[in-house]
Design a protein around this motif. Sequence first.
Motif, PDB file in Angstrom:
ATOM      1  N   MET A 153      10.520   7.789  -0.517  1.00  0.00           N
ATOM      2  CA  MET A 153       9.493   7.819  -1.608  1.00  0.00           C
ATOM      3  C   MET A 153       8.957   8.834  -1.086  1.00  0.00           C
ATOM      4  SD  MET A 153       6.394   5.049  -2.012  1.00  0.00           S
ATOM      5  CE  MET A 153       5.353   5.357  -3.508  1.00  0.00           C
ATOM      6  N   CYS A 192       4.949   9.186   1.860  1.00  0.00           N
ATOM      7  CA  CYS A 192       4.036   7.724   1.791  1.00  0.00           C
ATOM      8  C   CYS A 192       3.936   8.114   2.901  1.00  0.00           C
ATOM      9  CB  CYS A 192       4.808   6.763   1.239  1.00  0.00           C
ATOM     10  SG  CYS A 192       3.934   5.279   0.794  1.00  0.00           S
ATOM     11  N   TYR A 206       2.354   4.821   4.235  1.00  0.00           N
ATOM     12  CA  TYR A 206       2.838   3.391   4.185  1.00  0.00           C
ATOM     13  C   TYR A 206       3.968   3.108   4.483  1.00  0.00           C
ATOM     14  CZ  TYR A 206      -1.997   1.943   5.341  1.00  0.00           C
ATOM     15  OH  TYR A 206      -3.120   1.762   5.699  1.00  0.00           O
ATOM     16  N   PHE A 207       4.553   2.172   5.557  1.00  0.00           N
ATOM     17  CA  PHE A 207       5.727   1.162   4.949  1.00  0.00           C
ATOM     18  C   PHE A 207       6.650   0.407   3.854  1.00  0.00           C
ATOM     19  CE2 PHE A 207      10.724   0.808   5.873  1.00  0.00           C
ATOM     20  CZ  PHE A 207      10.923   1.289   6.778  1.00  0.00           C
ATOM     21  N   CYS A 208       6.403   1.322   2.870  1.00  0.00           N
ATOM     22  CA  CYS A 208       6.726  -0.052   2.191  1.00  0.00           C
ATOM     23  C   CYS A 208       7.413  -0.530   1.136  1.00  0.00           C
ATOM     24  CB  CYS A 208       5.837   0.878   0.568  1.00  0.00           C
ATOM     25  SG  CYS A 208       6.209   1.916   0.200  1.00  0.00           S
ATOM     26  N   HIS A 242      11.091   3.411   1.687  1.00  0.00           N
ATOM     27  CA  HIS A 242       9.815   3.775   1.914  1.00  0.00           C
ATOM     28  C   HIS A 242      10.109   5.790   2.254  1.00  0.00           C
ATOM     29  CE1 HIS A 242       6.886   5.119   4.149  1.00  0.00           C
ATOM     30  NE2 HIS A 242       6.960   5.181   5.144  1.00  0.00           N
ATOM     31  N   ILE A 295       0.546  -1.131  -0.290  1.00  0.00           N
ATOM     32  CA  ILE A 295      -0.389   0.028  -0.272  1.00  0.00           C
ATOM     33  C   ILE A 295       0.669   1.180   0.069  1.00  0.00           C
ATOM     34  CG2 ILE A 295      -1.348   1.255   1.577  1.00  0.00           C
ATOM     35  CD1 ILE A 295      -1.609  -2.285   2.786  1.00  0.00           C
ATOM     36  N   HIS A 296       0.322   2.466  -0.467  1.00  0.00           N
ATOM     37  CA  HIS A 296       1.265   3.407  -0.645  1.00  0.00           C
ATOM     38  C   HIS A 296       0.016   4.758  -0.074  1.00  0.00           C
ATOM     39  CE1 HIS A 296       4.425   2.186  -2.211  1.00  0.00           C
ATOM     40  NE2 HIS A 296       3.972   1.502  -3.536  1.00  0.00           N
TER      41      HIS A 296
HETATM   42 CU1  CUA Z   1       5.347   4.062  -0.444  1.00  0.00          CU
HETATM   43 CU2  CUA Z   1       5.938   3.639   1.907  1.00  0.00          CU
END
Ligand code: CUA
Length: 629
Positions: A620, A609, A611-613, A617, A573-574
Amino acid sequence: PVPGVDDDPRLELAGLELDRRDFLKAGAVTGAVGATAGCLGNPLGDDGSNSAGATQQSDTPDHSVPPGEHDQYYGFWSGGHSGEVRVVGVPSMRELIRIPVFEPDGATGFGHDDETSEMLAETGDVAFGDAHHPVLSESGGDYDGRYLWINDKANGRMARIDLTYFETDAITDIPNVQACHGCAVQSPDTKYVYGVGEFRTPVPNDGTNVDDTDKHWSTFTALDPESMEVQWQVRVSGNLDNADTGKSGRWAFATGYNKEEALDIQGMTHDDRDYLKAFDVDAIESALQAGRYEEVNGVKVLDGRKESSLNSGSNPIVRYVPVPKSPHGCDVTPEGQYVTASGKLSPTVTIVDIDELDSVSDPANAVVGQPKVGLGPLHTTWDGRGHGYTSVFIDSQVVKWDVETAVEAEKNSTDPVVEKIDVHYNPGHVQAVEGETTDPAGDWLVSLNKLSKDRFLPVGPIHPDNDQLIHIGDDGGGMELVMDEPVHPEPHDCVFVDRAKLDPATTWNKEDYAGEKPFVTAGKSGVERTGEESVHVKLSSKRSEFSESEFRVREGDEVTLTVTNIEGVRDIIHGVAIPQHGINLAIAPQDTRQVTFTADDPGVYWVYCTYFCSALHLEMRSRLIVEPR
Ligand code: CUA
Ligand code: CUK
């Protein structure tokens, strides 16, 4: 003081003046309390003793679910005045996720993007909702895994959650209803979803008739499950409370209090009877076809008091079944033969034979049993083996009773109560697994206790509720308490469905997008000026970058920001947050979200962003640059 209530010596037995220890001693004589025992819903004494705590036995059934394995059941919990629904794995009782419904939520971005914020704004624009009764869509009397509906008692709304995406996809602000409390779907196939208007108000509530309470009504509403539009309403006398439906498609039921139509508690508890109201859906549809309705605020409203069994009409649309004072829970047995009304102010559950409603002219004759379960019965659920389980608020117990014995007891006075178990403390709803279907699973039951008192580490004066998991799968071994689960205030009810009956999506399908939103790919992103003072900014996101490293707008521009998460894998998820602009989107794989805001303040704003993606991250990012005009 309430005459006949506050001065009733039996109040002591109801624990209002005793601490719990004394009360438990007194409990031994509760069987002697008559059918009109006063028991207002006050909590027990506050000494916090758990001296009667049910002890866990050594052969406790295993409810634990090992790491990496899944629960057998989804549980959907209402969040009360947190305005949400919670998804809980059963029997582990692990909270899986929360689904915001009536209140915005930062975690999921609900109420932050254009669609969901408009949905909330258009249906009242109020700060909160009070969600009590989650109900699931059915086909052929079983859950079909499509939708869940829930009421908003605080604002007369009903909402729907799409169980493919586990997201609120529709809210209806119901005309002519101030407090939508009970909630039910028409079994066996969800032809209608019902919202039960509790508070009596003038209809329309526009400043006229404020003192003429004869022109105040409570209103039972039927919605179409697909369009979520109101199909019809039936207004009735008294206050309505909880609801359930028969299994044949013909009947819907609602408990009701305040037959006196009083405005204060003294008046509301004056008589010794109230009514369970049985709505005859076939008769209602005939009355609609015959044009016997009035249109109020765009809704066809039928007069359920005039066309009721009280007025001895030949084909009443509502049967008024007299039951002891202030009934609360309204629950139909799995095979659909009986509907029960649990009598808050009476120690009994009233059993009504649904078939008898058809044949009798006096609905009182349909009452076929009144098992005495204890002080303050609230709600009843079923195990599919012929037992009811009733939560008993004042006694702090769940009471198991045999349905057929209770009906027979009218003739031979056998005690239908099989077993009582102490819960901690003061249960509201009880729910057994799939207890609302025609085929309950009958292994687990949850008692949703309003008070936790001393059961957890103290956390200040606002305590969590306490949901207790009870094993009921072994009639020989009895009920067994297996765990306590602290919960954020305040669940009222829950509903369970076997995991095999749900099929949630792992990524979005753009065919299912609500509204008109472009699917933004990297090649189609950028800033498009749409007017002198408006721009459309399109971004796509993937690990670990937005498709544009910056986007420039001019001071005062109305900015429409559309962002697609182009990831194809699940769980990535972003988010999109813009400092000092209140912008917060959460975008699941293949989903697109859109938000509109005004860029009032020139400057540079780092878009990041949430959400830790990925490992990158933090990098981002993009930049919103607002140039001075
Ligand atoms: Cu995309 Cu954190
Ligand atoms: S009501 Cu809350 S405990 Cu709203 Cu179902 Cu009985």
